[in-house]
Design an enzyme around this catalytic site. Structure first.
Site, PDB file in Angstrom:
ATOM      1  N   GLU A  39       1.009   2.919 -25.110  1.00  0.00           N
ATOM      2  CA  GLU A  39       1.140   1.559 -24.580  1.00  0.00           C
ATOM      3  C   GLU A  39       2.587   1.055 -24.592  1.00  0.00           C
ATOM      4  OE1 GLU A  39      -1.714  -0.764 -26.846  1.00  0.00           O
ATOM      5  OE2 GLU A  39      -3.224  -0.452 -25.294  1.00  0.00           O
TER       6      GLU A  39
ATOM      7  N   GLU B 144      -8.676   3.752 -22.890  1.00  0.00           N
ATOM      8  CA  GLU B 144      -9.231   2.774 -23.829  1.00  0.00           C
ATOM      9  C   GLU B 144     -10.060   1.739 -23.085  1.00  0.00           C
ATOM     10  OE1 GLU B 144      -6.517   0.965 -26.560  1.00  0.00           O
ATOM     11  OE2 GLU B 144      -5.564   2.856 -27.118  1.00  0.00           O
TER      12      GLU B 144
END
Length: 736
Positions: A127, A196
């Protein structure tokens, strides 16, 4: 616990297990590696392989994951000249060294897919695209370097970067979020992947419990594959527990249950697990068609398309029928009262207030700040003490007596304490215990975010305000009880412990010790710590984690029956407003034994340990199924042909199955057709009702599971009361 959790994952329709690799646990000291016990990465990957599943290895080595310091080891912070996650030679050398260590370990065990192993994907970074702009051009150069370094390690499987829109070829950029159907990779040569998909959200002390309805979760998955998705991962499918001090921060709770399909204790959560299992079956039945061409969609309205997914039956949701409870009210308790202020010869004095993390090096949650305040006979003695903190919690003592408490929250860890004080003539002692609740794990430059006391002012005195921040302060890292090792089994019979007929309760900074006999059975245990304030717990020397039942969530904002329609985020659906965030604390069965087990607690605020109970699931469980007459038949009865999916039978079914293969259906608590009310554990007949108990009893009792077609007609139904109703078949059974 790994084999059973992996088995349930496979039964739920999963093909791949994703896992992070936590650098701080695998290299706690520079050059000293640890891959043993519950951090045995090779054994974990091989256990997945033995179950016939594949692995996505998210090496990072930055993980986030609400894990302490995002998974970075604390020693990394103290390397001279280092800057994390940017174009810094020192950081890049360390990161490459650890990446290579993990990759080579997997190669040596022949665990990559090209070697016949289960690892089909690997991840570098995590991320970074969410924070990259804060690092400027050095951040862009770092992304290029990370990609090049990963490829150079020659894993022979693809690498991914999640939430990284500028991931260089051949690195696959992937999506993280509640919905990823509209996500497009940055190159047409890259598959559409979702690393995710949030099954719920993480838990923070002082917050309600977030959850995500399975209807919304299933819709997001179906829609993703409808729009050309190739790989989707649930974050989390099993979240587990942040044992010891592994929880990140600020103020991340010990439970990492995440409202996942498999709960924190390793039990399936229904209807989420079963609903998703049926969805997975349906998607796999359609696989040939989904991958043969790009989808053609005709939109009929908002979230309404020609290709649509029907809400399947909420079939076979289950819950524990009861728990076995052991009370510690009559247990033989001992205690140790912690000393307030400086307690050891390893203390030191500095001018000014020190930042906490750089001082403790995260060897302890605690740092004492101690100084003295002199008042002569002509000075005013009454005023206010104002304390400012960068986080996370602080206790203030004046002349060794508790004056006040302050704390922040997950979204803003900073806080202030303002308390009226009355000083004595002469020397007064001021001791402030600053406490951490997990190191920051997310955000730009999170690794240099500070904590601890940063301002102390005496205000409201007749002779004016007095800033004592810059005077001499004496510091002590940790508590004396920590230094002595009171949490360890070896000190269970130490003379440090006091004993008596009257157990001190509601004391701050006190250690408690007792023993308990574990409840019978093989399942996990839970400590009910609702009678305690804030602290840490250990069972047989194992760190159970931080507890904080005294921190209540806000009284409003919860929705017990949350509407799943529309877009969902982390605060859409919440439970337990105005209540403690967490009261039950997981104790794995492997950490206890027959005979006496040692329980140690360090209580920071004040509580009553005699009211603690030890819980476990009994051998009986309630299983339920509710199916409507207009629901589709079970998905595994569908049979594809060249044109459409057709069913071998025309009726939906009620299906019941005991979650433990050793159990059988022993009794039927409720079986009704019509418009039953209530939920699993509390079903009641509606106005339209036919009692189906006898029929279901004959079909199901004595079996591990059973299937019963839903009746569309019954002689027992009142035509007047049932006219026009879409009827439901509800069954509640007991497995034992």
């Amino acid at each position: 616990m790994w084999p059973e959790i992996i088995r349930l994952s496979k039964e739920g329709g999963l093909d791949v297990i994703e896992t992070y690799v936590f650098w701080n646990n695998h290299e706690p000291e520079r050059g000293q590696y640890y891959f043993e016990g519950r951090f045995d990465l090779v054994k974990f990957v091989k256990t997945v392989q033995e179950a016939g599943l594949l692995v996505h290895l998210r090496i990072g080595p930055y993980a986030c994951a609400e894990w302490n310091y995002g998974g970075f080891p604390m020693w990394l912070h103290f390397l001279p000249g280092i800057q994390f996650r940017t174009n810094n030679a020192i950081f890049k050398n360390e990161m490459k060294r650890f990446l290579a260590k993990v990759v080579n370990l997997m190669k040596e065990e022949r665990l990559f897919a090209s070697q016949g192993g289960p690892i089909i994907l690997a991840q570098v970074e995590n991320e970074y695209g969410n924070v990259e702009s804060s690092y400027g051009q050095p951040g862009e150069l770092y992304v290029q370097w990370a990609a090049k370094t990963a490829v150079s390690l020659n894993t022979t499987v693809p690498w991914v970067m999640c939430a990284q829109g500028d991931a260089p070829d051949p690195i696959i950029n992937t999506c993280n979020g509640f919905y990823c159907d509209q996500f497009t990779p940055n190159s047409p040569s890259k598959p559409k992947m979702w690393t995710e998909n949030y099954s719920g959200w993480f838990l923070s002390f002082g917050y309600p419990i977030p959850y995500r309805p399975v209807e919304d979760l299933a819709f997001s998955v179906a829609r993703f594959f409808e729009y050309g998705g190739t790989f989707q991962n649930y974050y989390m499918y099993f979240g587990g527990t942040n044992f010891g001090r592994t929880a990140g921060g600020p103020l991340v709770a010990t439970s990492y249950d995440y409202d996942a399909p498999i709960d924190e204790y390793g039990f399936i959560r229904q209807p989420k697990w079963g609903h998703l299992r049926d969805l997975h079956k349906a998607i796999k039945l359609c696989e040939e068609y989904l991958i043969s061409s790009d989808p053609t969609l005709e939109k009929l309205g908002r979230n309404l398309e020609v290709v649509s997914q029907r809400h399947p039956a909420e079939n076979a949701f289950t819950r524990s029928t009861s728990t076995h409870e052991v009370s510690l009210a009559t247990s033989d308790w001992s205690w140790y009262q912690e000393y307030v202020g400086i307690w050891g010869t390893n203390s030191f004095t500095k001018s000014g207030l020190l930042e906490q993390i750089n001082t403790t090096k995260d060897t302890s949650d605690f740092l004492w700040y101690s100084t003295s305040i002199y008042v002569n006979s002509t000075e005013d003695r009454d005023g206010f003490l104002n304390v400012q903190s960068m986080g996370h919690v602080a206790l203030v003592f004046v002349n060794k007596k508790l004056l006040g408490l302050g704390y922040g929250n997950h979204d803003d860890e900073k806080f202030s304490i303002a308390q009226r004080i009355s000083l004595e003539e002469g020397i007064n002692t001021l001791d402030i215990l600053s406490m951490m609740v997990g190191l920051q794990n997310y955000g730009p430059w999170f690794d240099v975010q500070g904590a601890g006391i940063d301002e102390v002012v005496l205000a409201g005195f007749m002779n004016g305000n007095r800033d004592i921040s810059s005077q001499n302060w004496t510091y002590q890292v940790g508590l004396k009880g920590e230094h002595l090792g009171l949490d360890k089994i070896s000190l269970a019979n130490s003379s440090y412990w006091s004993h008596g007929s009257s157990l001190p309760v509601a004391n701050s900074l006190i250690w408690y010790k007792t023993t308990f006999l574990s409840p019978q059975g093989k399942g996990p245990l839970a400590l009910n710590l609702s009678s305690m304030g804030k602290g840490q717990a250990w069972v047989n020397g194992h760190g159970i984690g931080r507890y904080w039942p005294a921190y209540l969530s806000p009284p409003t904002g919860c929705t017990e029956n949350c509407d799943y329609r529309g877009n969902h985020d982390s605060s859409t659906c919440q439970r337990k407003c105005g209540q403690p965030t967490q009261t039950l604390y997981h104790v794995p069965r492997a950490w206890v034994h027959s005979g006496e087990n040692l329980l140690v607690l360090h209580e920071e605020l004040g509580g009553d340990p005699s009211k603690i109970t030890v819980l476990t699931q009994t051998d009986a469980e309630v299983i339920c199924s509710v199916v409507s007459e207009d629901d589709p038949p079970p998905v595994d009865s569908w049979k594809p042909n060249t044109n459409e999916l057709v069913s071998r039978q025309s009726q939906p079914e009620v299906r019941l199955a005991c979650s433990d293969e050793r159990r059988l259906i022993s009794s039927i608590n409720f079986a009704g057709f019509g418009n039953p009310g209530g939920n699993c554990g509390s079903f009641v007949p509606g106005d339209c009702h036919a009692d189906m108990s006898s029929f279901v009893r004959k079909a199901c009792v004595g079996k591990k599971g059973c299937s019963i077609p839903v009746m569309t007609e019954s002689e027992e139904l009142d035509d007047g009361l049932c006219s026009g109703l879409v009827k439901r078949f509800a069954v509640e059974a007991v497995c034992s």
